[in-house]
Enzyme design. Structure first.
Site, short mmCIF file in Angstrom:
data_model
loop_
_atom_site.label_atom_id
_atom_site.label_comp_id
_atom_site.label_asym_id
_atom_site.label_seq_id
_atom_site.Cartn_x
_atom_site.Cartn_y
_atom_site.Cartn_z
N HIS D 16 -22.48 5.41 -16.48
CA HIS D 16 -22.84 6.56 -17.32
C HIS D 16 -22.50 6.25 -18.78
CE1 HIS D 16 -18.84 9.06 -17.64
NE2 HIS D 16 -18.60 7.79 -17.78
N CYS D 35 -16.72 5.65 -24.92
CA CYS D 35 -17.38 6.34 -23.79
C CYS D 35 -18.86 6.57 -24.05
CB CYS D 35 -16.70 7.68 -23.51
SG CYS D 35 -14.98 7.49 -23.04
N HIS D 41 -21.06 2.17 -19.35
CA HIS D 41 -19.89 1.67 -18.65
C HIS D 41 -19.88 2.41 -17.32
CE1 HIS D 41 -18.35 5.38 -20.41
NE2 HIS D 41 -17.41 5.36 -19.50
N HIS D 43 -17.60 3.74 -13.41
CA HIS D 43 -16.36 4.12 -12.74
C HIS D 43 -16.49 4.04 -11.23
CE1 HIS D 43 -14.60 5.62 -16.46
NE2 HIS D 43 -15.70 6.27 -16.72
N ASP D 81 -24.39 7.02 -5.84
CA ASP D 81 -23.70 5.75 -5.64
C ASP D 81 -24.57 4.58 -6.12
OD1 ASP D 81 -21.60 4.11 -4.82
OD2 ASP D 81 -22.52 3.74 -2.88
N HIS D 82 -23.96 3.70 -6.94
CA HIS D 82 -24.69 2.57 -7.54
C HIS D 82 -25.88 3.05 -8.36
CE1 HIS D 82 -22.11 0.32 -4.81
NE2 HIS D 82 -22.34 -0.73 -5.56
N GLU D 126 -12.12 10.44 -12.28
CA GLU D 126 -12.94 9.45 -12.99
C GLU D 126 -12.18 8.13 -13.06
OE1 GLU D 126 -15.75 10.20 -16.67
OE2 GLU D 126 -13.79 9.52 -17.35
#
Lengths: 139, 139, 139, 139, 139, 139
Positions: D16, D35, D41, D43, D81-82, D126
């Site tokens: 994100h 950010c 980047h 998480h 996810d991914h 996060e």
């Protein structure tokens, strides 16, 4: 308007002893055991600070975590990390440094400086197995 | 005959300061920073003791973990938990209590008492982020 | 002279995709699945850097952890944290950013800057359940 | 009839950036720092879904955790996810993907599908040190 | 060619008792204590399987973790999860189910099926505080 | 007078099966799956007991944690550790041993013995990913 809780965790290391100065050393030892050792012991404290509020529509943040981190750093960490809680911490002066009392004083230090959002909880782990929480509740 | 490694983890809490008595307070502060605070600080230490050996065919154990727990309790925990590593621990006398030196001394305390199996490693966490390991290796 | 291993843990967050530019998108998807998503995904990486050496008799330290922390900060964290490993990290240029290859490159970045002690291991967690370790071994 | 809270934890990995499209890149960088990196980047998110209700006298369950796991899988994990939260997730379209906003949207996705018991809380980590909680409270 | 170690963690839950059938119940109780309870007890086991090898230049992988996960699932988890180690697990038949013996048998199950890379270690946690490791070493 | 919450964590290991004796084995298997295995399975349970109250001005304690530890030991741990929850635990007799029901019964065991402070919550982890909480709330 949705209310969200946000939490920041930090660590620090301090020395302390649990000791009531109105009592004899014998009574302190009897009540507090090894925790009252006059030569001190210490902990890796883990502190969780939780705020609550409405996410700002422009940022999506309840509170800027960088700002919260700096606040905790300047008001708490810089005063307690690698320090002796009985001897060196202004806001613990005259207070028995149990985890309960320590959490209340951390609340009292932070609370006046949190605007925009609301301080909701101070959670303080003294060890992995023992922790306390204070939410500003009074009886 | 298969060689297996078994590990037991224990916790304890101590006070210490990193301090070289041959140096001035200024030099100690310069080299060790807050870690040399004369009023002490402390940690929740996490200790992992690893033995290796052949599982006994009658028990399936390399070493009885109850026995290992008691050994660690009597030789280490009873001497360091809720104590000051600089002032109160016989086997740390005259030794700068860094995690490195502390791990070596724990090895030296336990090693003569482990028969049947072999002491393989002492792993010692001073904080969640810093740890050392000593395996009895000499150079 | 006792040989001791010391470890420092750090965290960072990056984006990446597992992608072999010599292959078609279909082959990348077939081999790497969701890990090759062209829109990226990311991780909270946990890095453990282990050095070994003899504790300095004057300090009791194998290596000053403050200095190690700064080295990791300047050589690794400042280049990878909140970055895209495929697009923005000089030392990953032209390298498929699997955890294996990433750990090898972190070793290569740090190794020339560690004097006094020896770099022993780079351990890199991509998730809580998957991690790799590189010890500089060559076959 | 006793009210019990049950929680299921799941993990997923996403990319994100925190970015307000109504602002210039400079303002985004100023407010959100790294950010808002345009190259993304990511998480390893940890999600805790808590329901509450009365244990069914025939099963002893507040809610079948297998069923809850499947619900979270199909409504949330399969979509995030991914994936890239800014570009690929239908229920995050037009929403700044802070942890706060993300937790609210996960609540909104799950809430209509929980019958028999009540959705009580969405807790979303996060990183290991930052997390949010949303309990459906409105002000 | 760099040698890298990769690890996959998995969980499962089993019942067992530590019991030597050649001994009387009294001797079992004397040696194994509560661990020999005839009505069983159980654990959440945590298993770490480590392979080592050279990252494949085309994939950057030492071993495809999806494939490793499936191998562990079919050879180990499907046989031990929610099972009784003494009564129901073919590869534990006639073997005292200590953590030591269990780790050796898991190695023996997996080892013949790992090609391309090498099985390096089986680490098995019985509780958070007790774990064993087997690396295929014989004496 | 400030209200503070204090928590003590403990571990224990038990065997159980989820089983409704009013149902056929087929129905138990259909509803509970592997959790109803007649040969049992087991868990490392993690129990968190939270009390709340006013810190005593003489000790700074809400409740003496040594005393709480002994209470949990004698009323809970001594009865469930290394035991079979279906067969051997008096306070679980006739109760399906789901985590929900188990937490309620632990509350019922402890609650009458906590004076000076108030029992606030029983949190019980069956695995790292599944847990329940009971706060004495009735509907």
């Amino acid at each position: 308007m949705m209310k969200v809780y946000i939490t920041r965790k930090v660590h620090f290391n301090s020395a302390h002893r649990i000791y009531n100065p109105n009592w004899t050393d014998e009574k302190n030892l009897e009540v507090f055991g090894g925790c009252s050792n006059p030569n001190w012991h210490g902990h890796n404290y883990l502190l969780e600070v939780t705020l609550c509020g409405i996410p700002n529509p422009e940022t999506g943040y309840v509170y800027d975590l960088k700002k919260l981190k700096e606040l905790i750093e300047s008001l708490i960490i810089s005063k307690v990390d690698h320090k002796n809680l009985n001897l060196e911490v202004d806001f613990m002066k005259g207070i028995i440094p149990t985890t309960e009392n320590f959490a209340i004083q951390i609340w009292n230090q932070l609370q006046p400086h949190i605007q925009e959002a609301q301080l909701y909880s101070i959670k303080l782990y003294e060890t992995e197995r023992n922790f306390v929480e204070y939410k500003g509740e009074k009886l």
